[in-house]
Enzyme design. Structure first.
Site, PDB file in Angstrom:
ATOM      1  N   LYS A  21     -10.495  -5.588  -5.730  1.00  0.00           N
ATOM      2  CA  LYS A  21     -11.379  -4.442  -5.966  1.00  0.00           C
ATOM      3  C   LYS A  21     -10.549  -3.191  -6.181  1.00  0.00           C
ATOM      4  O   LYS A  21     -10.837  -2.394  -7.066  1.00  0.00           O
ATOM      5  CB  LYS A  21     -12.287  -4.242  -4.744  1.00  0.00           C
TER       6      LYS A  21
ATOM      7  N   LYS B 189       0.834  -1.220   0.000  1.00  0.00           N
ATOM      8  CA  LYS B 189       0.000   0.000   0.000  1.00  0.00           C
ATOM      9  C   LYS B 189       0.862   1.261   0.000  1.00  0.00           C
ATOM     10  O   LYS B 189       0.481   2.283  -0.561  1.00  0.00           O
ATOM     11  CB  LYS B 189      -0.941   0.026   1.214  1.00  0.00           C
TER      12      LYS B 189
ATOM     13  N   LYS C 256      -3.269 -10.622  -8.026  1.00  0.00           N
ATOM     14  CA  LYS C 256      -4.491 -11.144  -7.417  1.00  0.00           C
ATOM     15  C   LYS C 256      -5.667 -10.263  -7.845  1.00  0.00           C
ATOM     16  O   LYS C 256      -5.535  -9.043  -7.876  1.00  0.00           O
ATOM     17  CB  LYS C 256      -4.333 -11.066  -5.894  1.00  0.00           C
TER      18      LYS C 256
HETATM   19  P1  ATP Z   1      -9.234  -4.673  -1.778  1.00  0.00           P
HETATM   20  O1  ATP Z   1      -8.542  -4.578  -3.101  1.00  0.00           O
HETATM   21  O2  ATP Z   1      -9.949  -3.419  -1.395  1.00  0.00           O
HETATM   22  O3  ATP Z   1      -8.346  -5.217  -0.683  1.00  0.00           O
HETATM   23  P2  ATP Z   1     -10.262  -7.312  -2.279  1.00  0.00           P
HETATM   24  O4  ATP Z   1     -10.729  -7.547  -3.647  1.00  0.00           O
HETATM   25  O5  ATP Z   1      -8.900  -7.812  -1.929  1.00  0.00           O
HETATM   26  O6  ATP Z   1     -10.417  -5.754  -1.982  1.00  0.00           O
HETATM   27  P3  ATP Z   1     -11.282  -7.905   0.334  1.00  0.00           P
HETATM   28  O7  ATP Z   1     -12.530  -7.253   0.811  1.00  0.00           O
HETATM   29  O8  ATP Z   1      -9.986  -7.352   0.786  1.00  0.00           O
HETATM   30  O9  ATP Z   1     -11.335  -7.928  -1.277  1.00  0.00           O
HETATM   31  O10 ATP Z   1     -11.330  -9.438   0.662  1.00  0.00           O
HETATM   32  C1  ATP Z   1     -12.523 -10.150   0.997  1.00  0.00           C
HETATM   33  C2  ATP Z   1     -12.206 -11.629   1.017  1.00  0.00           C
HETATM   34  O11 ATP Z   1     -11.999 -12.103  -0.322  1.00  0.00           O
HETATM   35  C3  ATP Z   1     -10.923 -11.964   1.778  1.00  0.00           C
HETATM   36  O12 ATP Z   1     -11.131 -13.160   2.483  1.00  0.00           O
HETATM   37  C4  ATP Z   1      -9.896 -12.158   0.695  1.00  0.00           C
HETATM   38  O13 ATP Z   1      -8.845 -13.028   1.080  1.00  0.00           O
HETATM   39  C5  ATP Z   1     -10.743 -12.772  -0.401  1.00  0.00           C
HETATM   40  N1  ATP Z   1     -10.171 -12.478  -1.713  1.00  0.00           N
HETATM   41  C6  ATP Z   1     -10.031 -11.246  -2.253  1.00  0.00           C
HETATM   42  N2  ATP Z   1      -9.496 -11.333  -3.473  1.00  0.00           N
HETATM   43  C7  ATP Z   1      -9.274 -12.648  -3.703  1.00  0.00           C
HETATM   44  C8  ATP Z   1      -8.728 -13.372  -4.801  1.00  0.00           C
HETATM   45  N3  ATP Z   1      -8.316 -12.744  -5.887  1.00  0.00           N
HETATM   46  N4  ATP Z   1      -8.639 -14.726  -4.715  1.00  0.00           N
HETATM   47  C9  ATP Z   1      -9.066 -15.361  -3.595  1.00  0.00           C
HETATM   48  N5  ATP Z   1      -9.589 -14.727  -2.535  1.00  0.00           N
HETATM   49  C10 ATP Z   1      -9.701 -13.391  -2.579  1.00  0.00           C
HETATM   50 MG    MG Z   2      -8.061  -7.207  -0.047  1.00  0.00          MG
END
Ligand code: ATP
Ligand code: MG
Length: 344
Positions: free
Chosen positions: A216, A133, A213
């Site tokens: 969002k 970050k 990965k």
């Molecule tokens: P941000 O980018 O804001 O961190 P994010 O897409 O990573 O958002 P989170 O809200 O941080 O989503 O994560 C919610 C859940 O989804 C967590 O348990 C995280 O480990 C899982 N997760 C997020 N992205 C993935 C991915 N690409 N593959 C598997 N699990 C995921």
């Molecule tokens: Mg995340």
């Protein structure tokens, strides 16, 4: 001769009889394929198992966490509701689990502060997401980013949860949660169970860029509850097998993100892989099929999502009830913690 009554059986001390599961998701964007395949599917599976076996499952939309990157109040508010609707649409049932918004149970901020006092700064500075970050939002390296894993530890153990369904990207945070719990228990006595991650068979879903990965905040997502046209565009933009230049070149499905995702959308993925390997099919065909299958898989959820978003008063009532359901556990934990730490 009188028969003597048998002594009362020894009663074990009061311990949580059954595991409790907890997980949180940020309202930092909309629900994507990685969220569902990596985590939400397990939220639902644990919820259903918990309903049968008698253990609690608690899920939270973590808006305090999202504030470390989302600074528009109106956007945060609407994404929070969208995330709640998405979770219910994907199978969370507020009658079977506890579903609430993090900031509706502010006890967690107190526990976070208390945990700050047992957490060495060095542990936080070494966290991979913090380092990342610092690079992705260099103008906004706020203190919330550093202390993010402490708040996460507080989220989980405020409810004395030991099972945490998450994606693999959360492994380092979960390890840190365990270390914080150990540090607390060592200083103040056995209070919290050590939380353990529970993974699905797709613990890391790569984004449309095929490298990072799916996230969002990066925007490399496939938004499973969006309109079919949006999904089609997102899938079409996916990076596939970069070694395959010409349509007639043989493909390498094992390194192609699109092919790998087909594993979760039908039992014919081996035939799809074979088609790629022999150049019988091209990447465009394989993407088109994937987009169709994703759209079809989530058609019912998309419909439910739309209905829920059309009645936001009802949605807010569900979340209010969830926060109330979480209250007694949160208050009991805080009373115990304050007592142990020497607070009044
Ligand atoms: P941000 O980018 O804001 O961190 P994010 O897409 O990573 O958002 P989170 O809200 O941080 O989503 O994560 C919610 C859940 O989804 C967590 O348990 C995280 O480990 C899982 N997760 C997020 N992205 C993935 C991915 N690409 N593959 C598997 N699990 C995921
Ligand atoms: Mg995340």
């Amino acid at each position: 001769m009188t028969t003597q009554a048998a002594p009362a059986p020894h009663r074990a001390p009061d311990l949580p009889a059954r595991p409790r599961a907890f997980s949180g998701i940020q309202p930092s964007g909309v629900m994507h394929l990685g969220n569902d395949l990596g985590a939400v599917r397990n939220y639902v599976a644990l919820q259903d198992r918990g309903a049968v076996e008698g253990f609690e499952t608690i899920y939270c939309i973590v808006d305090y966490h999202a504030l470390t990157s989302t600074h528009d109040p109106a956007v945060l508010r609407s994404r929070t509701l969208e995330m709640a609707a998405s979770l219910i649409a994907l199978g969370l049932d507020p009658d079977k689990c506890t579903l609430f918004v993090q900031s509706d149970r502010p006890e967690v901020t107190e526990l976070c502060w208390l945990f700050n006092t047992v957490t060495p700064v060095g542990w936080l500075q070494r966290t991979p997401t913090y380092k990342e970050k610092r690079l992705t939002q260099p103008e906004d390296v706020n203190h919330g980013l550093l202390t993010y894993p402490v708040l996460q530890a507080a989220d989980i153990v405020l409810y004395k949860a030991s099972l945490v369904p998450v994606g693999r990207d959360q492994a380092a945070h979960l390890e840190l949660s365990r270390e914080i719990v150990r540090a607390f228990n060592a200083r103040y006595g056995e209070t919290f169970p050590e939380p353990k991650a529970v993974y699905t068979e797709a613990p890391v879903v790569l984004g449309t860029d095929g490298v990072k990965k799916m996230s969002k905040s990066i925007g490399n997502t496939i938004d499973i509850l969006a309109e079919p046209e949006v999904i089609r565009k997102q899938v079409t933009s996916m990076v596939t097998d970069t070694r395959r230049i010409l349509r007639s070149d043989p493909g390498h499905p094992e390194v192609c993100n699109v092919c790998r995702l087909h594993r979760f959308f039908g039992d014919d993925y081996e035939a799809i892989w074979e088609g790629e390997r022999t150049a019988r099919t091209g990447c465009v065909d394989t993407k088109k099929l994937l987009a169709e299958r994703i759209t079809a898989r989530y058609a019912g959820a998309r419909e439910t999502y739309r209905e829920l978003m059309a009645d936001q008063t009802k949605l807010r009532r569900i979340l209010d009830a969830g926060a109330e359901k979480a209250r007694p556990i949160a208050e009991a934990t805080m009373a115990e913690v304050r007592e142990r730490m020497g607070l009044r």
